[in-house]
Design a protein around this motif. Structure first.
Motif, PDB file in Angstrom:
ATOM      1  N   ARG A 176       0.824  -1.210   0.000  1.00 44.88           N
ATOM      2  CA  ARG A 176       0.000   0.000   0.000  1.00 44.88           C
ATOM      3  C   ARG A 176       0.862   1.265   0.000  1.00 44.88           C
ATOM      4  O   ARG A 176       0.543   2.250  -0.668  1.00 44.88           O
ATOM      5  N   MET A 177       1.945   1.219   0.765  1.00 41.94           N
ATOM      6  CA  MET A 177       2.820   2.384   0.843  1.00 41.94           C
ATOM      7  C   MET A 177       3.459   2.669  -0.517  1.00 41.94           C
ATOM      8  O   MET A 177       3.502   3.821  -0.973  1.00 41.94           O
ATOM      9  N   GLU A 178       3.916   1.617  -1.195  1.00 42.01           N
ATOM     10  CA  GLU A 178       4.615   1.803  -2.464  1.00 42.01           C
ATOM     11  C   GLU A 178       3.674   2.173  -3.611  1.00 42.01           C
ATOM     12  O   GLU A 178       4.112   2.731  -4.615  1.00 42.01           O
ATOM     13  N   LYS A 179       2.385   1.876  -3.447  1.00 41.35           N
ATOM     14  CA  LYS A 179       1.418   2.220  -4.495  1.00 41.35           C
ATOM     15  C   LYS A 179       0.916   3.650  -4.380  1.00 41.35           C
ATOM     16  O   LYS A 179       0.345   4.188  -5.323  1.00 41.35           O
ATOM     17  N   ARG A 180       1.127   4.271  -3.224  1.00 42.70           N
ATOM     18  CA  ARG A 180       0.637   5.644  -3.023  1.00 42.70           C
ATOM     19  C   ARG A 180       1.456   6.628  -3.855  1.00 42.70           C
ATOM     20  O   ARG A 180       2.670   6.502  -3.966  1.00 42.70           O
ATOM     21  N   ARG A 181       0.767   7.582  -4.437  1.00 37.27           N
ATOM     22  CA  ARG A 181       1.445   8.599  -5.237  1.00 37.27           C
ATOM     23  C   ARG A 181       1.056  10.015  -4.786  1.00 37.27           C
ATOM     24  O   ARG A 181       1.442  10.991  -5.400  1.00 37.27           O
ATOM     25  N   ASP A 182       0.272  10.112  -3.702  1.00 37.37           N
ATOM     26  CA  ASP A 182      -0.187  11.423  -3.252  1.00 37.37           C
ATOM     27  C   ASP A 182       0.729  12.038  -2.194  1.00 37.37           C
ATOM     28  O   ASP A 182       0.535  13.172  -1.770  1.00 37.37           O
ATOM     29  N   ALA A 183       1.754  11.291  -1.767  1.00 37.02           N
ATOM     30  CA  ALA A 183       2.767  11.781  -0.818  1.00 37.02           C
ATOM     31  C   ALA A 183       2.193  12.234   0.516  1.00 37.02           C
ATOM     32  O   ALA A 183       2.832  12.972   1.254  1.00 37.02           O
ATOM     33  N   ARG A 184       0.987  11.773   0.854  1.00 37.93           N
ATOM     34  CA  ARG A 184       0.436  12.111   2.169  1.00 37.93           C
ATOM     35  C   ARG A 184       1.046  11.202   3.234  1.00 37.93           C
ATOM     36  O   ARG A 184       1.151   9.996   3.012  1.00 37.93           O
ATOM     37  N   PRO A 185       1.424  11.764   4.384  1.00 40.00           N
ATOM     38  CA  PRO A 185       1.972  10.912   5.443  1.00 40.00           C
ATOM     39  C   PRO A 185       0.964   9.858   5.890  1.00 40.00           C
ATOM     40  O   PRO A 185      -0.223  10.152   6.034  1.00 40.00           O
ATOM     41  N   MET A 186       1.436   8.650   6.097  1.00 37.56           N
ATOM     42  CA  MET A 186       0.590   7.547   6.530  1.00 37.56           C
ATOM     43  C   MET A 186       0.879   7.240   7.999  1.00 37.56           C
ATOM     44  O   MET A 186       2.038   7.097   8.393  1.00 37.56           O
ATOM     45  N   LYS A 187      -0.181   7.163   8.797  1.00 41.33           N
ATOM     46  CA  LYS A 187      -0.020   6.805  10.208  1.00 41.33           C
ATOM     47  C   LYS A 187       0.256   5.308  10.290  1.00 41.33           C
ATOM     48  O   LYS A 187      -0.649   4.491  10.171  1.00 41.33           O
ATOM     49  N   THR A 188       1.507   4.966  10.488  1.00 42.94           N
ATOM     50  CA  THR A 188       1.949   3.582  10.378  1.00 42.94           C
ATOM     51  C   THR A 188       1.210   2.648  11.335  1.00 42.94           C
ATOM     52  O   THR A 188       0.669   1.617  10.912  1.00 42.94           O
ATOM     53  N   LEU A 189       1.191   2.980  12.622  1.00 46.02           N
ATOM     54  CA  LEU A 189       0.571   2.092  13.610  1.00 46.02           C
ATOM     55  C   LEU A 189      -0.918   1.928  13.346  1.00 46.02           C
ATOM     56  O   LEU A 189      -1.470   0.824  13.473  1.00 46.02           O
ATOM     57  N   GLU A 190      -1.569   3.007  12.973  1.00 43.23           N
ATOM     58  CA  GLU A 190      -3.003   2.951  12.677  1.00 43.23           C
ATOM     59  C   GLU A 190      -3.263   2.072  11.455  1.00 43.23           C
ATOM     60  O   GLU A 190      -4.197   1.265  11.437  1.00 43.23           O
ATOM     61  N   GLU A 191      -2.420   2.217  10.439  1.00 49.47           N
ATOM     62  CA  GLU A 191      -2.602   1.434   9.211  1.00 49.47           C
ATOM     63  C   GLU A 191      -2.316  -0.048   9.450  1.00 49.47           C
ATOM     64  O   GLU A 191      -3.021  -0.922   8.935  1.00 49.47           O
ATOM     65  N   LEU A 192      -1.285  -0.358  10.247  1.00 51.20           N
ATOM     66  CA  LEU A 192      -0.979  -1.754  10.569  1.00 51.20           C
ATOM     67  C   LEU A 192      -2.146  -2.415  11.291  1.00 51.20           C
ATOM     68  O   LEU A 192      -2.513  -3.559  10.995  1.00 51.20           O
TER      69      LEU A 192
END
Length: 497
Positions: free
Chosen positions: A349-365
């Motif tokens: 999911r991280m590598e497919k993103r192209r909008d450069a918005r920060p991702m909340k890692t713990l929340e996403e996991l």
């Protein structure tokens, strides 16, 4: 920041313990008396210093191992190297000596080797727990896609991307321009530290940053004179320089709470290296750090951090075509309690993103974990419809659900170990199937069962009934019995229909 790392260590040990501390390094030498070595109480040195000089034998031979009670090894994941072994073999001629290894970056692949030196893990404090407890800020993940950035042809050397081949890619001027351009869009006026693969890359990136605003960036490397590096570090600490580009100098021992952004222009397959890089920005803001110790609990500390000028940090990872390589991201270093499939989905999911918005890692996991759990339960339900029910099934409870704790992870030094007969009896008596869990989880659960018994709490079976019916599973035994009797009466247990 301005002090060399050895002086930082000596200063902190003295301030915390009050002990007399001396340094053995370079031209700084401790004068020893073979018959009366009382002061200093602590010696700070390096493995390189201990192994060098001394007429070829090493400066460690000026000391008597019997004068020391403990050897503390920082960056303990490196202590299996030949030079460390040489120093430790010398000091361990003192049979009463204790060895303590401390590291923020233990590697799973090294755990078996470390198990040969260290008998046990005295204390483990994962990065995720430090964040949850409100001592560190969470690093958010921001994937920055760079056109023409291609790692697929780079070979792997010693488990990481080949250094010279990676440098050749990252030193390209148009790549550096895209990295700098993307960084400027994200960081605004916040302080950032950039990690590069080569000296040329660090120099070029600083130059391009300064074309945008003269004097906003500087660069350092291992060959930067110490006085000049001190000056640049101080200018960075005080905000005279917004961006510090470094090649191989600031992954260890560099402490600046003002860093909000990590510009990771040094992609890596090494979890240890990546964790060290990210760690440069996990310290809370200096304006509140001194207040955290007075906070009553983790919730209060997290709230204080959330309201500060640095509620989180951001890691800018510059990605392109990775090919067969799995580059490390924040999911790898914060996902220690998650299965590999959760971390792999996060990577995708991280590598497919192209909008450069920060991702909340713990929340996403956690979100991915819940999605997989729901999928698993759905598949189990479908299978259950196809299989006839057995007349009798031995029913075991899920102890981790009842206790509301995270299962312990199997460490390298515990592999191959089995639960004892006594431990199996404790688990079976508590309604836990010992064959369904590994040694680490079994040992963890045995401790929980014994702790509950000593505290006079109800059994896990009783706790499971209470929790299922909306009650606290941690009741005292008498209260739990009365509550379960009440539940049985209300629900008509045992009555014939």
């Amino acid at each position: 920041c301005a002090l060399p790392i050895f002086h930082q260590a000596a200063d902190k040990v003295h301030r915390v313990t009050g002990y007399e501390v001396a340094i053995e390094m370079g031209d700084i030498k401790i004068h020893t008396n073979q018959h009366n070595f009382i002061n200093p109480q602590v010696v700070v040195s390096s493995v390189q210093t201990m192994c060098s000089g001394g007429d070829g034998g090493g400066r460690m031979y000026k000391f008597d191992p019997k004068d020391f009670g403990i050897v503390i090894i920082d960056e303990a994941h490196l202590s299996i190297t030949p030079s460390f072994k040489r120093v430790l073999d010398f000091f361990r001629t003192n049979q009463n000596l204790k060895i303590l290894g401390v590291t923020a970056t233990p590697k799973r692949s090294d755990e078996k080797a470390l198990g040969q030196l260290y008998k046990s893990v005295a204390y483990s404090y994962p990065l995720t727990k430090a964040i949850h407890d409100g001592w560190l800020v969470e690093p958010l993940q921001c994937a920055m896609y760079v056109h023409d950035l291609d790692f697929s042809h780079i070979s792997t050397t010693d488990g990481d991307l080949n250094g010279p081949e990676l440098a050749k890619v990252m030193e390209q001027e148009h790549i550096c321009h895209e990295v700098v351009s993307g960084s400027l869009q994200e960081i605004g006026n916040q302080k950032a530290i950039a990690f590069t693969q080569s000296v040329r890359q660090a120099e070029l990136m600083a130059e391009i940053f300064n074309r945008n605003r003269p004097g906003m960036a500087a660069w350092v490397c291992g060959k930067t004179p110490e006085d000049e590096r001190k000056k640049i570090n101080e200018m960075f600490r005080t905000g005279q320089i917004q961006i510090l580009c470094n090649c191989g100098t600031h992954t260890h021992g560099f402490d600046d709470p003002g860093i909000h952004y990590i510009i990771n222009a040094k992609p890596t397959k090494s979890e240890t290296l990546y964790k060290q890089i990210v760690g440069r920005a996990t310290r809370p803001s200096e304006s509140i750090a001194h207040l955290l110790n007075d906070m009553p609990d983790a919730d209060a500390r997290r709230e204080l951090i959330a309201k500060s000028e640095k509620p989180f940090s951001v890691v800018l990872d510059f990605i392109g075509t990775n090919g067969r390589h799995k580059l490390v991201n924040t999911g790898d270093i914060l996902g220690g309690d998650y299965d590999e499939d959760v971390i792999e989905i996060f990577r995708e999911r991280m590598e497919k993103r192209r909008d450069a918005r920060p991702m909340k890692t713990l929340e996403e996991l956690e979100k991915i974990k819940q999605e997989l759990e729901e999928k698993r339960l759905h598949e189990q339900a479908k299978k259950a419809q196809l299989v006839a029910k057995a007349k009798y099934t031995k029913k075991y409870l899920n102890p981790f659900d009842v206790l509301d704790i995270e299962p312990a992870r199997m460490r390298g030094w515990d592999e191959g170990r089995s639960l004892s007969e006594g431990q199996c009896k404790i688990l079976l008596g508590a309604g836990i199937d010992p064959e369904s869990i590994d040694y680490a989880k079994g040992k963890q659960l045995c401790s929980q069962v014994i702790m509950r018994y000593k505290a006079g709490l109800c059994t896990l079976r009783m706790g499971a009934i209470l929790k299922k019916n909306g009650y606290d599973p941690n009741m005292k035994m008498a209260e739990a019995k009365a509550t379960i009797d009440k539940i049985a009466k209300e629900q008509g247990w045992g009555k014939r229909k």
